[in-house]
Design an enzyme around this catalytic site. Sequence first.
Site, PDB file in Angstrom:
ATOM      1  N   ALA A  63       4.350   3.378  -3.180  1.00  0.00           N
ATOM      2  CA  ALA A  63       4.323   4.801  -3.509  1.00  0.00           C
ATOM      3  C   ALA A  63       3.094   5.412  -2.841  1.00  0.00           C
ATOM      4  CB  ALA A  63       4.220   4.964  -5.020  1.00  0.00           C
ATOM      5  N   GLY A 107       6.242   0.149  -4.556  1.00  0.00           N
ATOM      6  CA  GLY A 107       7.486   0.897  -4.416  1.00  0.00           C
ATOM      7  C   GLY A 107       8.265   0.468  -3.180  1.00  0.00           C
ATOM      8  N   GLU A 110      10.230  -2.334  -4.230  1.00  0.00           N
ATOM      9  CA  GLU A 110      11.253  -1.844  -5.171  1.00  0.00           C
ATOM     10  C   GLU A 110      12.421  -1.206  -4.416  1.00  0.00           C
ATOM     11  OE1 GLU A 110       8.163   0.240  -7.410  1.00  0.00           O
ATOM     12  OE2 GLU A 110       8.832  -0.825  -9.192  1.00  0.00           O
ATOM     13  N   GLU A 130       0.751  -3.328  -7.937  1.00  0.00           N
ATOM     14  CA  GLU A 130       0.385  -2.159  -8.744  1.00  0.00           C
ATOM     15  C   GLU A 130      -0.766  -2.422  -9.707  1.00  0.00           C
ATOM     16  OE1 GLU A 130       3.426  -3.095  -8.021  1.00  0.00           O
ATOM     17  OE2 GLU A 130       4.745  -1.382  -7.651  1.00  0.00           O
TER      18      GLU A 130
HETATM   19  C1  3H9 Z   1       3.351   1.847  -6.284  1.00  0.00           C
HETATM   20  O1  3H9 Z   1       3.986   1.575  -5.310  1.00  0.00           O
HETATM   21  C2  3H9 Z   1       3.960   2.229  -7.596  1.00  0.00           C
HETATM   22  C3  3H9 Z   1       5.440   1.972  -7.591  1.00  0.00           C
HETATM   23  O2  3H9 Z   1       5.777   0.971  -8.502  1.00  0.00           O
HETATM   24  C4  3H9 Z   1       6.256   3.224  -7.774  1.00  0.00           C
HETATM   25  C5  3H9 Z   1       6.024   3.984  -9.035  1.00  0.00           C
HETATM   26  C6  3H9 Z   1       6.916   5.180  -9.253  1.00  0.00           C
HETATM   27  N1  3H9 Z   1      -0.494   5.471  -0.430  1.00  0.00           N
HETATM   28  O3  3H9 Z   1      -5.845  -0.138   3.849  1.00  0.00           O
HETATM   29  P1  3H9 Z   1      -5.818   0.513   5.170  1.00  0.00           P
HETATM   30  C7  3H9 Z   1      -3.784   4.627   3.432  1.00  0.00           C
HETATM   31  S1  3H9 Z   1       1.653   1.852  -6.256  1.00  0.00           S
HETATM   32  C8  3H9 Z   1      -1.283   6.340   0.247  1.00  0.00           C
HETATM   33  O4  3H9 Z   1      -7.111   0.956   5.769  1.00  0.00           O
HETATM   34  P2  3H9 Z   1      -4.839  -1.949   6.278  1.00  0.00           P
HETATM   35  C9  3H9 Z   1      -5.235   4.216   3.261  1.00  0.00           C
HETATM   36  O5  3H9 Z   1      -5.869   5.021   2.304  1.00  0.00           O
HETATM   37  C10 3H9 Z   1       1.261   1.422  -4.566  1.00  0.00           C
HETATM   38  N2  3H9 Z   1      -2.116   5.965   1.232  1.00  0.00           N
HETATM   39  O6  3H9 Z   1      -5.020  -0.375   6.251  1.00  0.00           O
HETATM   40  C11 3H9 Z   1      -5.775   4.435   4.666  1.00  0.00           C
HETATM   41  O7  3H9 Z   1      -6.001   5.810   4.819  1.00  0.00           O
HETATM   42  P3  3H9 Z   1      -7.204   6.327   5.742  1.00  0.00           P
HETATM   43  C12 3H9 Z   1       1.460  -0.018  -4.295  1.00  0.00           C
HETATM   44  C13 3H9 Z   1      -2.165   4.671   1.533  1.00  0.00           C
HETATM   45  O8  3H9 Z   1      -3.993  -2.234   7.453  1.00  0.00           O
HETATM   46  C14 3H9 Z   1      -4.583   4.064   5.549  1.00  0.00           C
HETATM   47  O9  3H9 Z   1      -3.414   4.167   4.714  1.00  0.00           O
HETATM   48  N3  3H9 Z   1       1.001  -0.327  -2.979  1.00  0.00           N
HETATM   49  C15 3H9 Z   1      -1.394   3.722   0.882  1.00  0.00           C
HETATM   50  O10 3H9 Z   1      -6.158  -2.629   6.133  1.00  0.00           O
HETATM   51  C16 3H9 Z   1      -4.642   2.661   6.111  1.00  0.00           C
HETATM   52  O11 3H9 Z   1      -4.832   1.761   5.027  1.00  0.00           O
HETATM   53  C17 3H9 Z   1      -0.267  -0.706  -2.763  1.00  0.00           C
HETATM   54  O12 3H9 Z   1      -1.065  -0.837  -3.662  1.00  0.00           O
HETATM   55  C18 3H9 Z   1      -0.514   4.163  -0.135  1.00  0.00           C
HETATM   56  N4  3H9 Z   1       0.304   3.340  -0.806  1.00  0.00           N
HETATM   57  O13 3H9 Z   1      -4.013  -2.316   4.965  1.00  0.00           O
HETATM   58  C19 3H9 Z   1      -0.646  -0.964  -1.329  1.00  0.00           C
HETATM   59  N5  3H9 Z   1      -1.661   2.499   1.394  1.00  0.00           N
HETATM   60  O14 3H9 Z   1      -6.926   5.831   7.104  1.00  0.00           O
HETATM   61  C20 3H9 Z   1      -1.966  -0.335  -1.009  1.00  0.00           C
HETATM   62  C21 3H9 Z   1      -2.579   2.697   2.350  1.00  0.00           C
HETATM   63  O15 3H9 Z   1      -7.127   7.809   5.595  1.00  0.00           O
HETATM   64  N6  3H9 Z   1      -2.313  -0.466   0.366  1.00  0.00           N
HETATM   65  N7  3H9 Z   1      -2.878   3.995   2.452  1.00  0.00           N
HETATM   66  O16 3H9 Z   1      -8.467   5.773   5.154  1.00  0.00           O
HETATM   67  C22 3H9 Z   1      -2.771  -1.618   0.917  1.00  0.00           C
HETATM   68  O17 3H9 Z   1      -2.845  -2.644   0.260  1.00  0.00           O
HETATM   69  C23 3H9 Z   1      -3.228  -1.581   2.337  1.00  0.00           C
HETATM   70  O18 3H9 Z   1      -3.481  -0.252   2.659  1.00  0.00           O
HETATM   71  C24 3H9 Z   1      -2.224  -2.170   3.360  1.00  0.00           C
HETATM   72  C25 3H9 Z   1      -2.712  -1.854   4.790  1.00  0.00           C
HETATM   73  C26 3H9 Z   1      -2.171  -3.675   3.168  1.00  0.00           C
HETATM   74  C27 3H9 Z   1      -0.874  -1.568   3.174  1.00  0.00           C
END
Ligand code: 3H9
Length: 726
Positions: A63, A107, A110, A130
């Site tokens: 999400a 998400g 999901e 999450e």
């Molecule tokens: C969820 O899904 C709830 C569901 O159950 C649905 C409920 C209804 N959203 O980390 P990086 C941005 S909860 C918005 O530097 P990497 C991040 O801020 C979510 N933005 O890259 C950054 O922005 P900026 C569950 C996001 O390659 C840029 O993307 N998912 C999101 O080192 C690059 O990110 C998670 O918890 C997001 N979801 O790592 C995953 N994700 O360039 C969270 C990233 O402006 N994310 N951004 O600073 C991660 O674990 C890592 O970002 C990922 C990439 C491994 C994906």
Amino acid sequence: MNSLVQLTREGAVGVITIHNPPVNALSPGVPEGILACVEAIVADGKLRAAVLIGSGRTFIAGADIKEFGKITSGERTRGVGLNPILEQIENAAKPVVAAIHGTAFGGGLEVAMACHYRVAVAGAQVGQPEVKLGLIPGAGGTQRLPRLVGSAKAAELCAFGEPISAQVAFDLGLVDCIADGDLLRNTRKTELPAANLSPVFLRDLVARQAPFALLSGAVAFAMTLAAPRRTSGLTAKLAEFDRDSLTKKVTQKLRGRQAPLRAIDAVAAAARMSFEEGLAEEARLFQECLYSDESKSLIHAFFGEREVSKVPGIAGKSDFAVRKAAIIGAGTMGGGITMNYVNAGIPVLLKETTQEALDKGMATIRRNYESTVAKGRLSREEAERRLALITPALSYDGFEDADIVVEAVFEGLDLKKKIFTEIDAVARPGAILASNTSTLSIDEIASATKRPQDVIGHHYFSPANVMRLLEIVRGKASSPEVIGASLAIGKKLGKVAVVVGNCRGFVGNRMFHPYRREAQFLVEEGASIPEVDEVLYEFGMAMGPLSVGDLAGLDVGWRIRKEFKHLEKPGIRQPLVEDQLCEMGRFGQKTRAGWYQYDEQRNRLPDKAVEALVRQAARDAGIERRNVSREEILDRCIYGLVNEGARILEEGIALRSVDIDIIYLNGYGFPAHRGGPMFYADTVGLDKVYARICEFERAHGELWTPAPLLKRLALEGKRFADFQPE
Ligand code: 3H9
């Protein structure tokens, strides 16, 4: 079909591609776009199946996390929600295949589970992370995952939030096929054991008389499918699981967290309830988590960790490459810093003054690697490869081609200045000259060179090869290029690097001083030593403030206090006991005695002699002992941090309050689910924090004068997060 999601055709397969860089988060418009494409494919008589894929580096990382803050602050009302959209995708009349590369997280997974099949490249990762944001899966994850991998495994995956590889997901039945090569179009034949294929898929293969050969790209895979297989309809793997033992593991590993427990509750509901009832239970628990301080704090930490690398006036990316590093000092810090560089594949010249010190330092590094190998976390070959990258040295020979020199010798200004004069004479023009000082002035150190613009602080935290924090201390002459390069080096070494200003103790240690000071005052005033530690530990700190002194070595602060004694304001209360402990040779864990005693296994044991020493010291100083409440212990220690943090912010030593939080979360064991000291204060309310600090000022005098910034923000009803430097 909108600007975020597009539909193309590959023969009889409709390919739905998400374009929402950088990570294809499910921002508003993305789920709706996917559904519109699925509906178009179902309506198109020429198409047999659908493939859903992400453009760029990943499938869907989850999400859009930014949306959660908008919902809880009331800025945005909740939309339709993902569940009704996923239900319609799952109910589509034609097979929908998720084609996964990069990450299918939260998400994203999901969505993939609402599709009928999943094909992944070998390098993909999937998971429900999450809980790391203080949430639980909120779009059916806790109900569909157990149907695919079994309740026990699903509960573990949702409670800890750790990702799994495509291969593990395949073994668990979460992924149906691993694509070999191009995810969408690969036509290479691959063999998979029939037992791993879904019944529908297998039937289809048998019908084609090719049971063990298949085309592994998602499009080819989709072409083999006879009908959708709906995850919500699967029940064979649902079962009760051992909740008690999982709950025990979670409460031990994720101390103080609520979301993992709610995740277990939600997965357990899948075995007891219908799919629809389970979804409703998940939604209820998700809402509970969404509005919690735990979630707000963890989301603050998630974005904060990324925010700190954005420093105004410093270009985003630096092309400074470190081909070789030179490190001076093979003690605890120098050894740990060396390991950081060689772990990142960078050769290191490690200099000491005597062969004995060099041998000792190298032996410690070798022992550290051997222990990692013994734990199975590193192969022997890799450990040897890293050790071979270190060249021990007793002179400056070879320093002339190092791109960075890091000084990591004892804290002593004269010694450091002497070393920097020597480095200045040998280092190549343009090399970065970094000091690992934890307290001394970078400007003073830089003044020993003819190139102060290249001098900067790289303050690592012990053990330097483990702790993620790196404080980058900018001197008044440090150039923007050197600061930018330092940020890039921090990233390369896997650190969370935070740029701070130059002052005594910089951000982290300067704030730690009043924190530990108050812990000692509280003991003098009547609290017991274990009680002070216990209160802070229960708050969530990795260790209590007195234990942490024993771990770091009480002699470190003792030496620094001697160096800075002339700077102390006369008449200001100072802790009474720690210097006495040092004079007795009680330096903490390393001498098996400090605030506590330690047995051979370093187990901590209370020491009546130290309690007696404290009582005596208090009596001699005329301090009246009293009952100290747990609330007072907590507030005095934590608000000691906050008040100093406010001064640091106002002075511009930290750029933003979030920078302070990230320092405390990554270098000082502050609990992530409280967001850092400044965020915690914002959560409590600055009016309340200010009022309590005023109380402490009335009782204890000028050490508790409220920071002007705290006072101002409190009176204006604002938060530290609202503070913008002028
Ligand atoms: C969820 O899904 C709830 C569901 O159950 C649905 C409920 C209804 N959203 O980390 P990086 C941005 S909860 C918005 O530097 P990497 C991040 O801020 C979510 N933005 O890259 C950054 O922005 P900026 C569950 C996001 O390659 C840029 O993307 N998912 C999101 O080192 C690059 O990110 C998670 O918890 C997001 N979801 O790592 C995953 N994700 O360039 C969270 C990233 O402006 N994310 N951004 O600073 C991660 O674990 C890592 O970002 C990922 C990439 C491994 C994906």
